[in-house]
Design an enzyme around this catalytic site. Structure first.
Site, PDB file in Angstrom:
ATOM      1  N   GLU A 169       0.983  -3.338   8.328  1.00 18.38           N
ATOM      2  CA  GLU A 169       0.124  -3.223   7.131  1.00 18.38           C
ATOM      3  C   GLU A 169       0.450  -4.356   6.151  1.00 18.38           C
ATOM      4  O   GLU A 169      -0.437  -4.959   5.563  1.00 18.38           O
ATOM      5  CB  GLU A 169       0.357  -1.846   6.499  1.00 18.38           C
ATOM      6  CG  GLU A 169      -0.349  -1.619   5.178  1.00 18.38           C
ATOM      7  CD  GLU A 169       0.625  -1.192   4.101  1.00 18.38           C
ATOM      8  OE1 GLU A 169       0.813  -1.976   3.159  1.00 18.38           O
ATOM      9  OE2 GLU A 169       1.209  -0.096   4.211  1.00 18.38           O
ATOM     10  N   GLU A 242       8.462  -9.714   6.498  1.00 21.31           N
ATOM     11  CA  GLU A 242       8.006  -8.398   6.053  1.00 21.31           C
ATOM     12  C   GLU A 242       8.823  -7.267   6.698  1.00 21.31           C
ATOM     13  O   GLU A 242       8.933  -6.195   6.131  1.00 21.31           O
ATOM     14  CB  GLU A 242       6.519  -8.206   6.370  1.00 21.31           C
ATOM     15  CG  GLU A 242       5.606  -9.229   5.698  1.00 21.31           C
ATOM     16  CD  GLU A 242       5.643  -9.143   4.165  1.00 21.31           C
ATOM     17  OE1 GLU A 242       5.807  -8.030   3.637  1.00 21.31           O
ATOM     18  OE2 GLU A 242       5.526 -10.204   3.519  1.00 21.31           O
TER      19      GLU A 242
HETATM   20 ZN   LIG Z   1       5.108  -1.206   1.926  1.00 20.73          ZN
END
Ligand SMILES: [Zn+2]
Length: 1090
Positions: A169, A242
Site C-alpha cells: 500500500e 517502505e
Molecule cells: Zn502505513
C-alpha cells in the site's frame, strides 16, 4: 471508549497531515500511507459506520439513550416524529435529468451495465458495471454531491504477518509509469485541492481513495492513483525503504533495522489498546486470513522477501481482482472512459483471493499474551476482552441493524447495562472493545476492561457472560430500546461523516458485502430494514432477548484474550531484534560489511536526490487561475437574545438544529481551570437532583442526536497588535444536535444539567474521574506528538498554558492528584465544582451559535432559546479578583523536556513563538512550513530516518511554530534535521511552477470541505477569536502572491527557532537518556509524575 481527541488536544494538530481516526476498523490494521491515523476503539458501530466518522456523534463522551416511558404506542409516535422531520424531497428526477440514460445489459465504454437502482436513502442512482475484458467491477454512484469520491479496492488477504499488503500500500505510491518521480503521492499532497487523499490496509482489502470538490483536480487525483496501482515502479529499493532493510553507516557502528512500515508498526505495537485489538480479532480466526496481522508484526516484517512481495502484487493487483467506486456529481462518461484507458491493456485472470470462512468452535478458547506496560505500578495494568464470532447474518440487513441496536443497548452509553455493570464492578478503570465489528466476512463482537488487577482479569469473563445471561432473560425496557433506536436512526439519517467524505464512508459500507461477492447495494439501504426492525420489535418483545441468546449465550465460538504486563517484554523484544541483526552480521565478512555501508549510503543518496523537474512537471496540477481568489464566506447573522450574543449560520441542514453554547473561561480563578474538562464529563454523566444518570442518558438519546462538550484555547487575532498576538481566548463549549421539532427538549436537558447537576454523588463522580484519568493516560503514548506540542505551546502563550492545564500532562497530573484527594478532601472538591458551575452558568459569559435554515431558526429555535436564556442569571456571583490569566506567570525561560513513556518509538518536538522572536507570521509562513513538511522533513525524517511522519506547523493567531515527528526511531538526529531546515530553505531553488503547486496545496488546506455543522462551529471560533473576512482574505492574498524570495527569507526566521527554540521529546527512557548523552539537556520525567 478509549480516548478520542477533543478540541483541547487537537487544536495544535494540522488538518492535513494528521487525522485522528475514529474507527475505520476496530482492528488495528487499517493503516495508511501518509496521514497519521490512530487505531481507536469506537464505542459502537451501526451497520453504517457513518457515525464512527462523525466528529460530533462519536466522541468518547457523546452519550445518549433514553428512559422508560410506558405509553404502549411509543413506536408509532416515535416513527412519525422522526420521519416527518426529513424535509429534503427525493431528488431522483433531479439526478436523472443530469445523467445519461442507460439500459441494463448494454455495454458502455467496454463496461456492461448489470444493475441499476435509485436508492432514496442516499439520494443516489446506483449503477453496477462489469468490465467486459477483465471482470473488474465498478459501482457508479450518481447524485448531486460536490465532494466527489473515487476509490480503487483490491481484495488482499494476507497469509502471514509480514505486512505485505501494508508495505505494498505504501510502495505503489512511490512512483509509476506515467509519473516516475520518487513520490507522486507527496506531490499531490503538495499541490491539490483534495478533500481526502490516503490509502488504507484492512485485514482483507487495500483501498486507495481520493476526494475533491474540483472536477479537474478530482480527475488529476484519479489518474495518478490508477497509474500507481496498475503500473507502479516496484523495485527492491522501494521494499527496503517502505518495508525493511539493514542499515550501517560506518565500520564500528551498530547495524539497525529500518523501514517506514517497520517503524510505523513498532509504534502501533507500543500502544496496548492496539495490541489487544489485534489479538482480539486474530484469536477468533485461527484458520483464515483474519488470524494474521495485515499491518505487519515488527517481529515478522523483516522476513518478507522481494520475491514474496512481488508475487503478492502480481496476483492481487489485477483488474480481475479490482472493485472501483465513483461517487458524486461528475459526468459518468468521464468515469468509464478514464477506467477504460487503464483496463484496455489487461486480460482476464483467475484470481484466488476469497476470504475463507472460519469454522465454528465447540468450546470457548483462552489466550494470554505479555505486553510492555513500563516498569512501575504493574499490579493494575492487566487488560482483557471477551470476543465472539457471531452467528452468520451477513446477508440479512435487518438482522445486522438489529445487532447494531443491540450493541448500542449493551454498551452505547455509560448507562447501558453491560457497560454500566463493567464500570460498577470496579474490576478495571476503563471499558474497552470494539463492540460489533461488521467489517470482516464473519461478524464479531468484543468487550473488555483495562486497568485491572490480576484477579479482575480472572473474573471478567464470568461477569460479562452472567450479565448477558441475565439480559437474555430480562430483556430491555421500552425506554431503553426507544433511545437506542433513536440514536441509530438519527445517525443514519444525518449521515454526518465529519471531515471524512460521505462517498468514502458509503464505499466502506458497501464493501462489507461487495468484497465477499454479495450484493453491494444492501448496506446502502437503511429505511426498509429500519421499518422492518421497528415492526419486529413492536410485535415481539422478546426478539432482542433471543438475539442475545443466539449470538452470545448459545454461541461457543468465544475467545477470552488477556494481556498481562511483562516488565521483561521490551527487553525480550529488543533481544530478538538484536539476535536477528547479530545473525545477519555473522553472514558478512569484511567485504560484506563494506558493501552494507556502501549500500546504506547509496539508498540515502537516492532518497534525497531531487526528482527530474521534467518528470515532476508531468504530475497534473491546478493553476492559480483554476482556484477562487476570494476567501469562501460562511454566512453569519449576529443577533442578541436576552442580552446574549447569538450567531446564526443559516444553512440547509435537513431539519436538524446544531447548537453550540460557548462559555468564556478567561476570568476563571486559577485553581478551577483544570476542573473544566472534568466538569464537562460530569454534566452529561453524573445525573441531576431530579434524575439519575441512567435516566438522563436515556433522555438525551431519546430526544436528541447527542450532546458533547469541547474546549477551545487560542489568542485573539488583532491585526498589527503591538507584541503580536492579542489576549487569550478560552472557551468551554457545549454542543448538541436535535431534530428541529424537538429543540425545546434539547434545551430542557441543557437547563436541567446546568442548574441541577448533582455534584453530591461522590461514587459516580469517582467512576467518571477514574475513567477520565485512564482515557487521558492511554492517549499519551499513541499521541506523543500532541503531548509534545502542548507542552511546547504552554511555555510561550497563556492560551497554550491553559490548554495544557485542561488536556496535557498537567491535566493528567491534576486528575491523578484528584483521585488521591477524593476521599480526604471531598468537601472542598465538591465546593470547587459548585463554584465552577455557578461561574459558568452566566449569560454574561456566553455566546450561542445555531446552524439551521432561517425559517427553522425563527419557528423552532428562537422562542425556546429565549426561554432557556431567560432562566440563566446574567451576573455571576462575586469571584476572586484574579483570574488564572493574571495569576499564572508566563514561564518563558527555555525548558527542554523528555517525557518518559513505555514505547519503542519517539515523538520529537521543537518550537518557538514567532511574535516573541519579533516576526509577524503570515500566509508566507504557512506556505514555507507546508513546503518543508512535504519536501525536506518528509525526505529526511520519514524516507531516510524511517519515522512514520514529520511536519512543521505555524499558528497565525498564537504565533507558535512547532516541528513534530511521529513514531520516530530517532531523537537527536531529528532535532538536528529541524535545525538545518533554515539552511535548506535559504538555499532552496524552487521553480515558479513548484511554488504555484505549493500555493494550490495551502489554499486547499484553507478551503477544507466542511459539512454545515462544521461550518457553524468554524463561524463560532472565528467570531470568538476576532477573525474577520477581511483578515481571511488578507491571508489568502499573502499565500497567492508568495514568491521564492519570501520563502528564502523565512529561512532566517527558522534560524532563530533553531537557536532559541525549546525541545520536548516523548519516548522511552533509554532513547531519551541516549539523546542526553549525545549532548541534549532534556529534563527527564515520567508522564505520570511531572
Ligand atoms: Zn502505513
Amino acid at each position: 471508549m478509549a480516548a478520542v481527541g477533543r478540541v483541547a488536544w487537537s487544536f495544535s494538530t494540522p488538518s492535513c497531515l494528521l487525522r485522528t481516526r475514529h474507527g475505520i476498523s476496530g482492528t488495528l490494521s487499517a493503516v495508511c500511507k501518509a496521514q497519521v491515523i490512530q487505531p481507536g476503539y469506537r464505542s459502537w458501530n451501526p451497520v453504517l459506520r457513518l457515525s464512527s466518522f462523525s466528529g460530533l456523534s462519536l466522541s468518547r463522551r457523546s452519550k445518549r439513550v433514553l428512559k422508560p416511558s410506558s405509553t404502549g404506542d411509543w413506536l408509532r409516535r416515535y416513527i412519525s416524529a422522526v420521519i416527518t422531520d426529513r424535509s429534503q424531497k427525493s431528488t431522483e428526477e433531479a439526478i436523472r435529468e443530469n445523467i445519461p440514460k442507460r439500459v441494463v445489459g448494454n455495454v458502455y465504454h467496454s463496461f456492461q451495465l448489470v444493475q441499476e437502482e435509485y436508492i432514496p436513502d442516499i439520494d443516489s442512482v446506483i449503477r453496477k458495471y462489469v468490465h467486459t475484458n477483465t471482470g473488474a467491477q465498478l459501482m457508479s454512484i450518481l447524485n448531486n454531491e460536490e465532494n466527489k469520491t473515487f476509490g480503487v479496492v483490491f481484495r488482499t488477504p494476507p497469509s502471514n504477518s509480514r505486512g505485505t499488503p501494508h508495505i505494498l500500500e505504501h510502495s505503489v505510491l512511490c512512483g509509476s509509469r506515467k509519473y516516475p518521480v520518487k513520490e507522486p503521492f507527496v506531490e499531490l499532497m503538495k499541490s491539490s485541492l483534495n478533500t481526502f487523499l490516503n490509502a488504507f490496509t484492512f485485514p482483507d482489502k487495500t483501498c486507495y481513495p481520493v476526494a475533491s470538490c474540483n472536477l479537474k483536480d478530482f480527475y488529476n487525483l484519479v489518474d495518478v492513483y490508477l497509474d500507481a496501482v496498475f503500473y507502479p515502479n516496484l523495485t527492491p529499493d522501494v521494499l527496503k525503504q517502505e518495508g525493511h532493510h539493514f542499515e550501517l553507516f560506518e565500520q564500528d557502528a551498530p547495524i539497525t533495522i529500518q523501514g517506514v512500515v517497520y517503524n510505523e508498526m513498532k509504534g502501533v505495537f507500543s500502544n496496548p489498546d492496539s495490541v489487544i485489538g489485534s489479538w482480539s480479532q486474530r484469536c477468533l480466526f485461527p484458520e483464515n486470513t483474519y488470524g494474521v496481522e495485515s499491518g505487519g508484526d515488527p517481529q515478522e516484517i523483516p522476513d518478507l522477501s522481494w520475491r514474496e512481495f512481488q508475487d503478492f502484487y502480481r496476483q492481487l493487483y489485477h483488474p480481475s481482482n479490482t472493485r472501483f467506486w465513483f461517487y458524486g456529481d461528475d459526468p459518468e462518461d468521464m468515469r468509464l472512459q478514464k477506467l477504460e484507458e487503464y483496463l484496455k491493456d489487461f486480460k482476464k485472470l483467475s484470481v484466488d483471493s476469497k476470504v475463507k470462512l472460519q469454522s465454528r468452535w465447540k468450546q470457548p478458547k483462552y489466550f494470554t499474551f505479555g505486553y510492555d506496560a513500563g516498569n512501575d505500578n504493574l499490579e493494575k495494568k492487566h487488560m482483557a476482552t471477551v470476543n465472539w464470532m457471531l452467528a452468520d447474518v451477513t446477508d440479512d440487513p435487518t438482522k445486522i441493524l438489529a445487532l447494531s441496536v443491540l450493541d448500542h443497548l449493551l454498551t452505547g452509553t455509560s448507562a447501558s447495562p453491560l457497560r454500566k455493570t463493567l464500570t460498577d464492578s470496579g474490576l478495571g478503570e476503563e471499558v474497552i472493545g470494539s463492540g460489533i465489528e461488521t467489517d470482516l466476512r464473519q461478524i464479531t463482537y468484543s468487550i473488555g476492561l483495562k486497568g485491572m488487577a490480576k484477579e479482575g482479569c480472572e473474573s471478567l469473563e464470568k461477569l460479562v457472560v452472567d450479565t448477558l445471561n441475565k439480559l437474555s432473560k430480562d430483556g430491555f425496557s421500552q425506554g431503553e430500546i426507544e433511545s437506542s433506536l433513536n440514536t441509530i436512526e438519527f445517525m443514519l439519517k444525518e449521515q454526518n461523516t465529519g471531515s471524512f467524505p460521505k462517498g468514502l464512508a458509503l464505499m466502506l459500507r458497501s464493501l462489507t458485502t461487495w468484497l465477499h461477492d454479495s450484493d453491494p447495494l444492501i448496506p446502502l439501504k437503511f429505511e426498509i430494514p429500519l421499518q422492518q426492525l421497528k415492526e419486529i420489535l413492536q410485535k415481539d418483545r422478546t426478539y432482542l432477548n433471543r438475539l442475545i441468546e443466539e449470538h452470545f449465550i448459545l454461541n461457543t465460538h468465544r475467545a477470552y484474550v488477556s494481556l498481562v504486563p511483562d516488565p521483561e517484554f521490551a527487553t525480550k523484544q529488543a533481544e530478538k531484534e538484536m539476535k536477528r541483526i547479530e545473525d545477519f552480521r555473522q553472514t558478512l565478512d569484511k567485504d560484506g560489511i563494506q558493501q552494507l555501508i556502501e549500500e546504506t549510503k547509496r539508498l540515502k543518496e537516492k532518497q534525497i536526490r531531487p526528482d527530474d523537474p521534467a518528470q515532476l512537471a508531468k504530475i497534473p496540477a491546478l493553476k492559480k487561475s483554476d482556484i477562487d481568489q476570494k476567501a469562501p464566506v460562511i454566512p453569519r447573522q449576529v443577533t442578541s437574545l436576552e442580552e446574549t450574543t447569538v450567531l446564526l449560520t443559516p444553512l440547509f441542514t435537513n431539519g436538524i438544529v446544531y447548537f453550540d453554547m460557548a462559555m468564556n473561561i478567561r476570568q476563571l480563578p486559577a485553581h478551577l481551570l483544570s476542573y473544566v474538562p472534568l466538569f464537562g464529563e460530569c454534566l452529561l454523566e453524573l445525573g441531576t437532583r431530579k434524575e439519575d444518570f441512567v435516566s438522563l442518558q436515556q433522555r438525551i438519546g431519546r430526544e436528541t442526536g447527542g450532546i458533547r462538550h469541547s474546549i477551545y484555547c487560542s489568542q485573539m487575532d488583532v491585526p498589527n497588535h503591538v507584541g503580536g498576538y492579542g489576549p487569550a481566548v478560552a472557551e468551554f463549549i457545549i454542543r448538541g444536535k436535535v431534530m428541529s421539532n424537538k429543540t425545546p427538549l434539547l434545551f430542557d436537558i441543557l437547563r436541567d444539567v446546568l442548574f441541577d447537576i448533582d455534584f453530591s454523588n461522590k461514587e459516580r463522580f469517582r467512576q467518571i474521574l477514574i475513567e477520565e484519568k485512564s482515557g487521558v493516560e492511554s492517549s499519551i503514548g499513541p499521541s506523543g506528538h500532541r503531548v509534545a506540542a502542548s507542552r511546547l505551546n504552554a511555555q510561550y502563550t497563556s492560551s497554550g498554558w491553559a490548554d495544557e492545564q485542561m488536556g496535557g500532562i498537567s491535566y493528567l497530573k491534576f486528575l491523578s492528584d484528584l483521585v488521591h484527594r477524593l476521599d480526604s478532601e471531598w468537601d472542598s472538591i465538591h465546593s470547587d465544582l459548585e463554584t465552577l458551575r455557578s461561574y459558568l452558568v452566566s449569560r454574561s459569559h456566553m455566546t450561542v451559535q445555531v446552524t439551521t435554515d432561517e425559517r427553522t431558526f425563527e419557528s423552532s429555535v428562537r422562542p425556546s432559546l429565549s426561554h432557556l436564556l431567560q432562566q440563566i442569571p446574567k451576573d455571576v456571583q462575586a469571584q476572586p479578583a484574579t483570574s488564572w490569566e493574571q495569576t499564572h506567570q508566563l514561564d518563558q525561560h527555555k525548558r527542554n523536556e523528555g517525557i518518559i513513556v513505555p514505547s519503542t518509538v519517539n515523538y520529537v518536538g521543537k518550537g518557538a513563538n514567532l511574535f516573541q522572536l519579533g516576526y509577524q507570521p503570515d500566509g508566507t509562513s504557512l506556505l514555507a512550513m507546508k513546503y518543508l513538511g512535504i519536501s525536506y522533513l518528509w525526505e529526511r525524517i520519514r524516507v531516510q530516518g524511517g519515522a512514520y511522519g514529520a511536519f512543521g506547523k505555524v499558528d497565525l493567531r498564537t504565533g507558535q511554530l512547532v516541528f513534530l515527528s511521529y513514531r520516530d526511531p530517532h531523537v537527536k538526529k531529528t532535532l538536528d534535521t529541524y535545525d538545518q531546515a533554515a539552511v535548506f530553505l535559504s538555499q532552496a531553488q524552487l521553480s515558479s511552477d513548484e511554488i504555484e503547486r505549493c500555493i494550490i496545496g495551502v489554499i486547499g488546506d484553507m478551503d477544507s470541505y466542511q459539512l454545515p455543522d462544521a461550518k457553524g462551529f468554524t463561524n463560532l471560533i472565528r467570531y470568538l477569536s476576532g477573525v474577520t473576512q477581511e483578515r481571511l482574505q488578507e491571508r489568502r492574498d499573502q499565500v497567492l502572491s508568495c514568491t521564492h524570495h519570501d520563502l528564502v527569507q523565512f529561512g532566517s526566521v527558522l534560524q532563530n527557532v533553531a537557536s532559541s527554540g525549546s525541545i520536548v521529546a516523548v519516548g522511552s527512557e533509554q532513547a531519551l537518556q541516549q539523546a542526553n548523552s549525545q549532548g541534549l539537556d532534556l529534563k527527564l520525567f515520567r508522564a505520570t509524575e511531572q
